[in-house]
Design an enzyme around this catalytic site. Structure first.
Site, PDB file in Angstrom:
ATOM      1  N   GLY A 132     -34.274   3.930  33.820  1.00 13.49           N
ATOM      2  CA  GLY A 132     -32.968   3.455  34.267  1.00 13.49           C
ATOM      3  C   GLY A 132     -31.872   4.425  33.854  1.00 13.49           C
ATOM      4  N   GLY A 133     -31.158   4.078  32.794  1.00 11.85           N
ATOM      5  CA  GLY A 133     -29.978   4.831  32.376  1.00 11.85           C
ATOM      6  C   GLY A 133     -30.182   6.338  32.281  1.00 11.85           C
ATOM      7  N   GLU A 146     -34.139  -7.710  36.576  1.00 10.39           N
ATOM      8  CA  GLU A 146     -32.739  -8.062  36.885  1.00 10.39           C
ATOM      9  C   GLU A 146     -32.673  -8.898  38.162  1.00 10.39           C
ATOM     10  OE1 GLU A 146     -31.283  -4.046  36.611  1.00 10.39           O
ATOM     11  OE2 GLU A 146     -31.670  -4.110  34.452  1.00 10.39           O
ATOM     12  N   ASN A 150     -34.670   4.708  38.535  1.00 13.62           N
ATOM     13  CA  ASN A 150     -34.036   3.524  39.124  1.00 13.62           C
ATOM     14  C   ASN A 150     -32.547   3.590  38.763  1.00 13.62           C
ATOM     15  OD1 ASN A 150     -33.118   1.031  39.900  1.00 13.62           O
ATOM     16  ND2 ASN A 150     -34.305  -0.125  38.378  1.00 13.62           N
ATOM     17  N   TRP A 151     -31.742   3.942  39.742  1.00 22.28           N
ATOM     18  CA  TRP A 151     -30.307   4.154  39.458  1.00 22.28           C
ATOM     19  C   TRP A 151     -29.542   2.839  39.355  1.00 22.28           C
ATOM     20  CZ3 TRP A 151     -28.953   8.617  43.434  1.00 22.28           C
ATOM     21  CH2 TRP A 151     -29.733   9.734  43.121  1.00 22.28           C
ATOM     22  N   LYS A 152     -30.177   1.743  39.729  1.00 20.12           N
ATOM     23  CA  LYS A 152     -29.508   0.424  39.717  1.00 20.12           C
ATOM     24  C   LYS A 152     -28.202   0.511  40.518  1.00 20.12           C
ATOM     25  CE  LYS A 152     -31.980  -0.601  35.505  1.00 20.12           C
ATOM     26  NZ  LYS A 152     -32.100  -1.376  34.277  1.00 20.12           N
ATOM     27  N   SER A 208     -35.757   1.569  28.221  1.00 14.25           N
ATOM     28  CA  SER A 208     -35.169   2.476  27.223  1.00 14.25           C
ATOM     29  C   SER A 208     -35.953   3.776  27.052  1.00 14.25           C
ATOM     30  CB  SER A 208     -35.008   1.775  25.867  1.00 14.25           C
ATOM     31  OG  SER A 208     -34.078   0.717  25.983  1.00 14.25           O
ATOM     32  N   GLU A 234     -42.361  -3.505  32.338  1.00  8.17           N
ATOM     33  CA  GLU A 234     -41.010  -3.375  31.787  1.00  8.17           C
ATOM     34  C   GLU A 234     -40.694  -4.623  30.959  1.00  8.17           C
ATOM     35  OE1 GLU A 234     -38.412  -0.426  34.175  1.00  8.17           O
ATOM     36  OE2 GLU A 234     -38.084  -2.412  34.984  1.00  8.17           O
ATOM     37  N   GLY A 250     -32.542  -1.448  28.878  1.00 10.46           N
ATOM     38  CA  GLY A 250     -31.125  -1.226  28.593  1.00 10.46           C
ATOM     39  C   GLY A 250     -30.732  -1.541  27.158  1.00 10.46           C
ATOM     40  N   HIS A 271     -37.927  -6.453  40.103  1.00 12.46           N
ATOM     41  CA  HIS A 271     -37.312  -5.996  38.846  1.00 12.46           C
ATOM     42  C   HIS A 271     -36.785  -7.212  38.081  1.00 12.46           C
ATOM     43  CE1 HIS A 271     -34.625  -4.038  36.019  1.00 12.46           C
ATOM     44  NE2 HIS A 271     -35.313  -2.931  36.237  1.00 12.46           N
TER      45      HIS A 271
HETATM   46  P1  13P Z   1     -33.337   1.544  31.067  1.00 13.73           P
HETATM   47  O1  13P Z   1     -34.158   2.807  31.145  1.00 13.73           O
HETATM   48  O2  13P Z   1     -31.878   1.783  31.258  1.00 13.73           O
HETATM   49  O3  13P Z   1     -33.680   0.758  29.856  1.00 13.73           O
HETATM   50  O4  13P Z   1     -33.777   0.657  32.334  1.00 13.73           O
HETATM   51  C1  13P Z   1     -35.104   0.439  32.560  1.00 13.73           C
HETATM   52  C2  13P Z   1     -35.250  -0.178  33.890  1.00 13.73           C
HETATM   53  O5  13P Z   1     -34.875  -1.318  34.088  1.00 13.73           O
HETATM   54  C3  13P Z   1     -35.841   0.629  34.961  1.00 13.73           C
HETATM   55  O6  13P Z   1     -36.157  -0.152  36.057  1.00 13.73           O
END
Ligand code: 13P
Length: 269
Positions: free
Chosen positions: A254-255, A117, A25-27, A233, A187, A193, A115
């Site tokens: 994510g990251g 967010e 997930n590149w956000k 994470s 999640e 994050g 998600h």
């Molecule tokens: P991180 O891997 O950056 O913690 O993000 C997780 C995430 O929200 C994937 O959708």
């Protein structure tokens, strides 16, 4: 869907018969040029056996979907295309929104829905999430439905009830044959994050809570068909301990999905 060579299809996990799915997930990161470069590097660094271990999906921002679709199809890269969100209406006066049918036309296979967010920053309720899930399933794409509790809910021992309410809203009144296609992502908000991942036991607890909520409505066989990813994470050092759990069918990253090196090491964990 991107052209997938038959030789590159993920094999079911012998422990439970479900195919693993590892998703990036590149956000709100990477423009379409950076996106192309990342997918090229990723495919270059992955081995054929990696594609057998798990299906891999990337979820770029909307602006890069068309570029990545063309890249995957032209170079026959067996990575699945995913989106990060969609709206539940088909078309109309919804300025700034993207419908599931628009995504379907781009060869999108997976759509992340709900998600945290989006729930927290953009006010998506369980009801809105449920409508989006139905819109995605209606176009024969697969929703990746994100659920998870906040730190205060965890401290208040509400993890299970929060997950159950989030899953209930989605699966109640859904046909079982549609329900079993859903991918859930557990999640926990406090792990996203933060650099502080859940313990594997927490991830298993979340996956079990999701499956028991599904089983309540549709029975054990459907609950055992749904796939559950862990996200929050995830990095190359901890990916293996999540993937080692029979209850966990993959990762939502994510990251660490933003560089080919990091995402490759996770997949090869
Ligand atoms: P991180 O891997 O950056 O913690 O993000 C997780 C995430 O929200 C994937 O959708």
């Amino acid at each position: 869907m991107a052209a997938r060579s038959r030789d590159f299809v993920a094999k079911p996990n012998p422990r439970n018969g479900r195919c693993r799915l590892i998703s990036g997930n590149w956000k709100m990161n990477l423009n379409h040029l950076e996106a192309i470069s990342l997918v090229q590097k990723l495919h270059y660094s992955l081995r054929e056996s990696d594609y057998h271990f798990a299906e891999i999906s990337v979820h770029p921002p909307f602006t890069a979907l068309r570029s990545i679709q063309l890249l995957l199809e032209t170079d026959r890269i067996p990575i699945s295309l995913g989106a990060q969100n969609c709206y539940f209406e088909e078309s109309g006066a919804y300025t700034g929104e993207i419908s599931s049918s628009m995504l379907g036309k781009l060869g999108v296979k997976y759509v992340i829905v709900g998600h945290s967010e989006r729930r927290d920053l953009f006010g998506e309720s369980n009801e809105i999430v449920a409508k989006k899930v139905n819109a995605v399933l209606g176009l024969e794409m697969t929703p990746i439905v994100c659920v998870g509790e906040s730190m205060s809910q965890r401290e208040g021992a509400e993890t299970e009830s929060v997950i159950q309410a989030q899953v209930d809203a989605v699966v109640t009144a859904m046909r079982p044959e549609l329900c079993e296609q859903i991918v859930f992502a557990y999640e926990p908000k406090w792990a996203i994050g933060s650099g502080v991942p859940a313990e594997p036991a927490d991830a298993v607890f979340g996956a079990n809570a999701i499956r028991s909520a599904v089983a309540k409505h549709h029975g054990e066989p459907v609950a055992n068909s749904v796939r559950v990813q862990y996200g929050g994470s995830v990095n190359s050092a901890n990916a293996k301990e999540f993937l080692d759990q029979a209850e966990i069918d993959g990762l939502l990253v994510g990251g660490a999905s933003l560089t080919a090196e990091a995402f490759t090491t996770i997949i090869q964990a």
